[in-house]
Design an enzyme around this catalytic site. Structure first.
Site, PDB file in Angstrom:
ATOM      1  N   LYS A 100      -2.793  -2.554   7.657  1.00 63.59           N
ATOM      2  CA  LYS A 100      -2.865  -4.006   7.822  1.00 63.59           C
ATOM      3  C   LYS A 100      -2.007  -4.678   6.752  1.00 63.59           C
ATOM      4  O   LYS A 100      -1.701  -4.085   5.728  1.00 63.59           O
ATOM      5  CB  LYS A 100      -4.336  -4.446   7.754  1.00 63.59           C
ATOM      6  CG  LYS A 100      -4.667  -5.569   8.694  1.00 63.59           C
ATOM      7  CD  LYS A 100      -4.221  -5.334  10.119  1.00 63.59           C
ATOM      8  CE  LYS A 100      -4.348  -6.582  10.955  1.00 63.59           C
ATOM      9  NZ  LYS A 100      -3.835  -6.410  12.306  1.00 63.59           N
TER      10      LYS A 100
ATOM     11  N   HIS B   4      -4.263 -31.690 -11.954  1.00 59.75           N
ATOM     12  CA  HIS B   4      -3.319 -32.758 -12.280  1.00 59.75           C
ATOM     13  C   HIS B   4      -2.479 -33.192 -11.067  1.00 59.75           C
ATOM     14  O   HIS B   4      -1.276 -32.966 -11.009  1.00 59.75           O
ATOM     15  CB  HIS B   4      -2.404 -32.310 -13.430  1.00 59.75           C
ATOM     16  CG  HIS B   4      -1.789 -33.479 -14.143  1.00 59.75           C
ATOM     17  ND1 HIS B   4      -2.526 -34.351 -14.922  1.00 59.75           N
ATOM     18  CD2 HIS B   4      -0.517 -33.964 -14.148  1.00 59.75           C
ATOM     19  CE1 HIS B   4      -1.732 -35.300 -15.382  1.00 59.75           C
ATOM     20  NE2 HIS B   4      -0.504 -35.090 -14.920  1.00 59.75           N
TER      21      HIS B   4
ATOM     22  N   ASP C 280       0.894  -1.165   0.000  1.00 62.60           N
ATOM     23  CA  ASP C 280       0.000   0.000   0.000  1.00 62.60           C
ATOM     24  C   ASP C 280       0.923   1.202   0.000  1.00 62.60           C
ATOM     25  O   ASP C 280       1.674   1.421   0.955  1.00 62.60           O
ATOM     26  CB  ASP C 280      -0.857  -0.057   1.270  1.00 62.60           C
ATOM     27  CG  ASP C 280      -1.776   1.154   1.419  1.00 62.60           C
ATOM     28  OD1 ASP C 280      -1.517   2.191   0.789  1.00 62.60           O
ATOM     29  OD2 ASP C 280      -2.735   1.048   2.203  1.00 62.60           O
TER      30      ASP C 280
ATOM     31  N   TYR D 248       0.929   0.011  14.884  1.00 63.93           N
ATOM     32  CA  TYR D 248      -0.001  -0.155  13.770  1.00 63.93           C
ATOM     33  C   TYR D 248       0.289   0.851  12.680  1.00 63.93           C
ATOM     34  O   TYR D 248       0.317   2.042  12.909  1.00 63.93           O
ATOM     35  CB  TYR D 248      -1.449   0.012  14.249  1.00 63.93           C
ATOM     36  CG  TYR D 248      -2.423  -0.117  13.111  1.00 63.93           C
ATOM     37  CD1 TYR D 248      -2.573  -1.338  12.464  1.00 63.93           C
ATOM     38  CD2 TYR D 248      -3.145   0.969  12.650  1.00 63.93           C
ATOM     39  CE1 TYR D 248      -3.426  -1.468  11.388  1.00 63.93           C
ATOM     40  CE2 TYR D 248      -4.008   0.851  11.580  1.00 63.93           C
ATOM     41  CZ  TYR D 248      -4.142  -0.371  10.953  1.00 63.93           C
ATOM     42  OH  TYR D 248      -4.990  -0.496   9.889  1.00 63.93           O
TER      43      TYR D 248
ATOM     44  N   ASP E 254      -2.646  -7.161   4.712  1.00 62.27           N
ATOM     45  CA  ASP E 254      -3.328  -7.364   3.434  1.00 62.27           C
ATOM     46  C   ASP E 254      -2.580  -8.360   2.549  1.00 62.27           C
ATOM     47  O   ASP E 254      -1.881  -7.967   1.596  1.00 62.27           O
ATOM     48  CB  ASP E 254      -3.549  -6.001   2.752  1.00 62.27           C
ATOM     49  CG  ASP E 254      -4.361  -5.082   3.652  1.00 62.27           C
ATOM     50  OD1 ASP E 254      -5.116  -5.588   4.496  1.00 62.27           O
ATOM     51  OD2 ASP E 254      -4.227  -3.856   3.530  1.00 62.27           O
TER      52      ASP E 254
ATOM     53  N   GLY F  67      18.496  -5.544  -0.053  1.00 64.50           N
ATOM     54  CA  GLY F  67      18.674  -6.919  -0.535  1.00 64.50           C
ATOM     55  C   GLY F  67      17.419  -7.738  -0.729  1.00 64.50           C
ATOM     56  O   GLY F  67      17.351  -8.585  -1.600  1.00 64.50           O
ATOM     57  N   ASN F  68      16.399  -7.510   0.126  1.00 63.21           N
ATOM     58  CA  ASN F  68      15.193  -8.339   0.083  1.00 63.21           C
ATOM     59  C   ASN F  68      14.052  -7.518   0.678  1.00 63.21           C
ATOM     60  O   ASN F  68      14.216  -6.950   1.757  1.00 63.21           O
ATOM     61  CB  ASN F  68      15.447  -9.609   0.923  1.00 63.21           C
ATOM     62  CG  ASN F  68      14.365 -10.650   0.723  1.00 63.21           C
ATOM     63  OD1 ASN F  68      13.181 -10.355   0.819  1.00 63.21           O
ATOM     64  ND2 ASN F  68      14.783 -11.873   0.442  1.00 63.21           N
TER      65      ASN F  68
ATOM     66  N   TYR G  15      -3.883   9.402   0.121  1.00 57.42           N
ATOM     67  CA  TYR G  15      -3.852   9.167   1.553  1.00 57.42           C
ATOM     68  C   TYR G  15      -2.772   8.150   1.929  1.00 57.42           C
ATOM     69  O   TYR G  15      -2.656   7.096   1.309  1.00 57.42           O
ATOM     70  CB  TYR G  15      -5.226   8.703   2.085  1.00 57.42           C
ATOM     71  CG  TYR G  15      -5.251   8.876   3.574  1.00 57.42           C
ATOM     72  CD1 TYR G  15      -5.213  10.154   4.131  1.00 57.42           C
ATOM     73  CD2 TYR G  15      -5.175   7.774   4.415  1.00 57.42           C
ATOM     74  CE1 TYR G  15      -5.128  10.335   5.486  1.00 57.42           C
ATOM     75  CE2 TYR G  15      -5.100   7.954   5.779  1.00 57.42           C
ATOM     76  CZ  TYR G  15      -5.076   9.238   6.307  1.00 57.42           C
ATOM     77  OH  TYR G  15      -4.982   9.418   7.656  1.00 57.42           O
TER      78      TYR G  15
HETATM   79  P1  13P Z   1      -5.763   8.554  10.700  1.00 51.24           P
HETATM   80  O1  13P Z   1      -5.410   9.078  12.036  1.00 51.24           O
HETATM   81  O2  13P Z   1      -4.693   8.721   9.685  1.00 51.24           O
HETATM   82  O3  13P Z   1      -7.101   9.019  10.216  1.00 51.24           O
HETATM   83  O4  13P Z   1      -5.790   6.953  10.921  1.00 51.24           O
HETATM   84  C1  13P Z   1      -6.901   6.218  10.859  1.00 51.24           C
HETATM   85  C2  13P Z   1      -6.663   5.123   9.954  1.00 51.24           C
HETATM   86  O5  13P Z   1      -7.196   5.080   8.877  1.00 51.24           O
HETATM   87  C3  13P Z   1      -5.708   4.082  10.405  1.00 51.24           C
HETATM   88  O6  13P Z   1      -4.954   3.601   9.360  1.00 51.24           O
HETATM   89  P1  13P Z   2      -4.992  -0.579   5.070  1.00 55.98           P
HETATM   90  O1  13P Z   2      -4.136  -1.506   5.864  1.00 55.98           O
HETATM   91  O2  13P Z   2      -5.698  -1.286   3.955  1.00 55.98           O
HETATM   92  O3  13P Z   2      -4.216   0.600   4.609  1.00 55.98           O
HETATM   93  O4  13P Z   2      -6.164  -0.074   5.981  1.00 55.98           O
HETATM   94  C1  13P Z   2      -5.877   0.716   7.079  1.00 55.98           C
HETATM   95  C2  13P Z   2      -7.046   1.050   7.919  1.00 55.98           C
HETATM   96  O5  13P Z   2      -6.852   1.373   9.044  1.00 55.98           O
HETATM   97  C3  13P Z   2      -8.391   0.976   7.373  1.00 55.98           C
HETATM   98  O6  13P Z   2      -9.363   1.313   8.327  1.00 55.98           O
HETATM   99 MG    MG Z   3      -4.110   2.026   3.278  1.00 61.57          MG
HETATM  100 MG    MG Z   4      -4.923  -2.287   2.337  1.00 62.45          MG
END
Ligand code: 13P
Ligand code: 13P
Ligand code: MG
Ligand code: MG
Length: 372
Positions: A233, A244, A12, A230, A235, A105-106, A92
Site C-alpha cells: 500500500k 500564527h 517500504d 498490487y 502508506d 531524476g525524481n 520480508y
Molecule cells: P504474500 O503472498 O507475499 O504472502 O503476500 C501477502 C501480502 O502480504 C501482500 O502484500
Molecule cells: P504494506 O503496504 O505496509 O507493505 O502492507 C502490505 C500488506 O499487504 C499488508 O497486509
Molecule cells: Mg510491507
Molecule cells: Mg507499509
C-alpha cells in the site's frame, strides 16, 4: 536565510516479521548515510523514523522541491538499506517499494512517497509531520478538510481574522494525473464532491488563499497505478505548518481523535479505522493493522530540526488524550472483521482489480453459464 525545504521521503524496503515493522538496523544505516550527507552540506538536518514497515526520511535543505540531488540521496539510501540490511537479513519483501531499477531524476513515480514543502522560515516555525501505514493518500482527505475548511474543527477559521480569507486546496486526480485548485469556503461543496472519493481524488497541497502561503503538502502516489498491480500500500505521509495565521497544532491534531475509516488494511484490500499512535506503537499487528498514523512535532530554527532531548520530536499521539480514539478504533476494527470477506469490510471491485482476486475469479470464468 533564504528559503528552506522540508522533504519527507518514504519507502517500504522490507520489514521484520511480514509487514509488521522496520528493523532497527535499517534505521541505523539510513541515519549513517544522512549523517554523511549532512557533513557534506547536502542536507541541513534530518530525522529518520518509521511507521510500521515504512522507513521515513525527514530532511531539511536548501535545494528546493523536486531536487534531483535530494531525491537521488533518498533513492540511494533506500537502495543501500535494501542491499546492506533487508537482503542479508532476508527481511520480508526486501526493496518492496523500489519499483524501478535505476534512478531517473525524481523519485516520484518510482515507488517512494514524497511530501515536500519549500518555505520562507517564519520567526517561529512549528510544524507536524504525519506518516501512516496500511492505507493510501486519500486517508488524509478527511482530516485535511477538517483542519483547513471546517469551522467546527478549527476555531481559528472563525476567530482569527488572518484565516478569514480561507484556504485553497490542490486536488489531484490520481488516475488522470491532473489537478484542480479549489478555493474554500467558496467552493467547499465542489471540494467535498471530489475528495469524498478518497481512492481517486486526493489533496496534494493547501495554500492560505490571501497570500498563497503554503500550509500543507501530502504524498499522493498510488503504487498500484504505477506498477499496474498490487505491490503494497502507498502508506502516505504529510507535512502541516501550524500557528500564527494557520491552524493551531491542537486544531491540526483534533481530527485524529476520530478513527475514520480508510482503505488499505490487510493485503491492501480492506477498510479499517485509522488509529493515532505514538512511535512505540507504530507497528501493525491485528489483521496486519489496524491502519496507524504517527504525528511528530518540530520547530524549525534556521533549517535545523528542533525537538526534545536534542533531536527527538514531540511524539504527539503518545498521549492519554488519544486513548479514546484508540479504544474506539479497536471496537470498529473488531466490528469490521466480523464481516469477513464481505463488502464494505473488503474494498469494492475497482480497488480489488489490482490485487490477486481477479486471478481467482478468472478460474471460474468458463464455468459461468447463460441464465435460462
Ligand atoms: P504474500 O503472498 O507475499 O504472502 O503476500 C501477502 C501480502 O502480504 C501482500 O502484500
Ligand atoms: P504494506 O503496504 O505496509 O507493505 O502492507 C502490505 C500488506 O499487504 C499488508 O497486509
Ligand atoms: Mg510491507
Ligand atoms: Mg507499509
Amino acid at each position: 536565510m533564504s528559503s528552506v525545504t522540508i522533504s519527507l521521503i518514504k519507502a517500504d524496503v522490507g520489514s521484520l516479521c511480514g509487514h509488521h515493522i522496520v528493523h532497527p538496523k535499517q534505521i541505523e544505516v539510513a541515519q549513517e548515510f544522512l549523517e554523511k550527507a549532512k557533513v557534506r552540506g547536502i542536507v541541513l538536518d534530518y530525522y529518520v523514523f518509521n511507521c510500521g514497515d515504512d522507513l521515513e526520511l525527514l530532511m531539511t535543505h536548501e535545494e528546493g522541491e523536486n531536487s534531483q540531488r535530494i531525491h537521488e540521496l533518498a533513492w540511494n539510501i533506500f537502495k543501500e538499506v535494501t542491499e546492506k540490511v533487508s537482503k542479508p537479513l532476508k527481511l520480508y519483501a526486501a526493496g518492496q517499494d523500489l519499483l524501478k531499477e535505476t534512478f531517473s531524476g525524481n523519485v516520484k513515480g518510482m515507488g517512494p512517497g514524497v511530501a515536500e514543502i519549500e518555505i520562507e522560515e517564519r520567526p517561529s516555525e512549528p510544524f507536524v509531520v504525519f506518516a501512516a501505514d496500511k492505507t493510501e493518500p486519500g486517508a488524509w482527505n478527511l482530516p485535511l478538510y477538517k483542519i483547513f475548511a471546517d469551522p467546527s474543527n478549527t476555531a481559528g477559521l472563525v476567530i482569527d481574522p488572518n484565516m478569514h480569507g480561507g484556504f485553497s486546496f490542490r486536488v489531484m486526480d490520481v488516475k488522470k494525473g491532473k489537478y484542480v485548485d479549489l478555493e474554500c469556503p467558496k467552493e467547499i461543496y465542489e471540494l467535498v464532491a471530489l475528495i469524498g472519493t478518497t481512492g481517486r481524488y486526493v489533496i496534494d497541497r493547501i495554500y492560505r488563499s490571501e497570500d498563497k502561503l503554503l500550509a500543507a503538502v501530502a504524498s499522493t502516489s498510488r503504487l498500484s497505478l504505477i506498477a499496474g498491480k498490487y505491490v503494497g500500500k502507498d502508506d502516505p505521509c504529510m507535512i502541516v505548518r501550524a500557528q500564527h495565521g494557520l491552524p493551531a497544532v491542537g486544531e491540526i491534531l483534533a481530527p485524529f481523535g476520530f478513527p475514520h475509516l480508510v482503505a488499505g488494511w490487510m493485503r491492501g484490500s480492506h477498510n479499517g479505522p485509522l488509529i493515532p499512535v505514538g512511535l512505540k506503537d507504530a507497528r501493525c499487528t491485528f489483521f496486519d493493522g489496524p491502519p496507524r498514523v504517527v504525528g511528530l512535532g518540530f520547530q524549525l530554527s534556521n533549517g535545523k530540526l528542533v525537538g526534545l532531548k536534542g533531536k527527538e520530536p514531540a511524539d504527539i499521539f503518545e498521549d492519554v488524550a488519544f486513548d479514546g480514539a484508540r479504544r474506539k478504533g479497536m471496537e470498529i476494527a473488531d466490528y469490521l472483521r466480523r464481516h469477513g470477506e464481505f463488502m464494505p469490510a473488503r474494498l469494492g471491485p475497482e480497488e480489488m482489480e489490482y490485487t490477486t482476486l481477479p486471478d481467482v475469479l478468472k478460474k471460474l470464468e468458463e464455468r459461468f453459464a447463460e441464465e435460462k
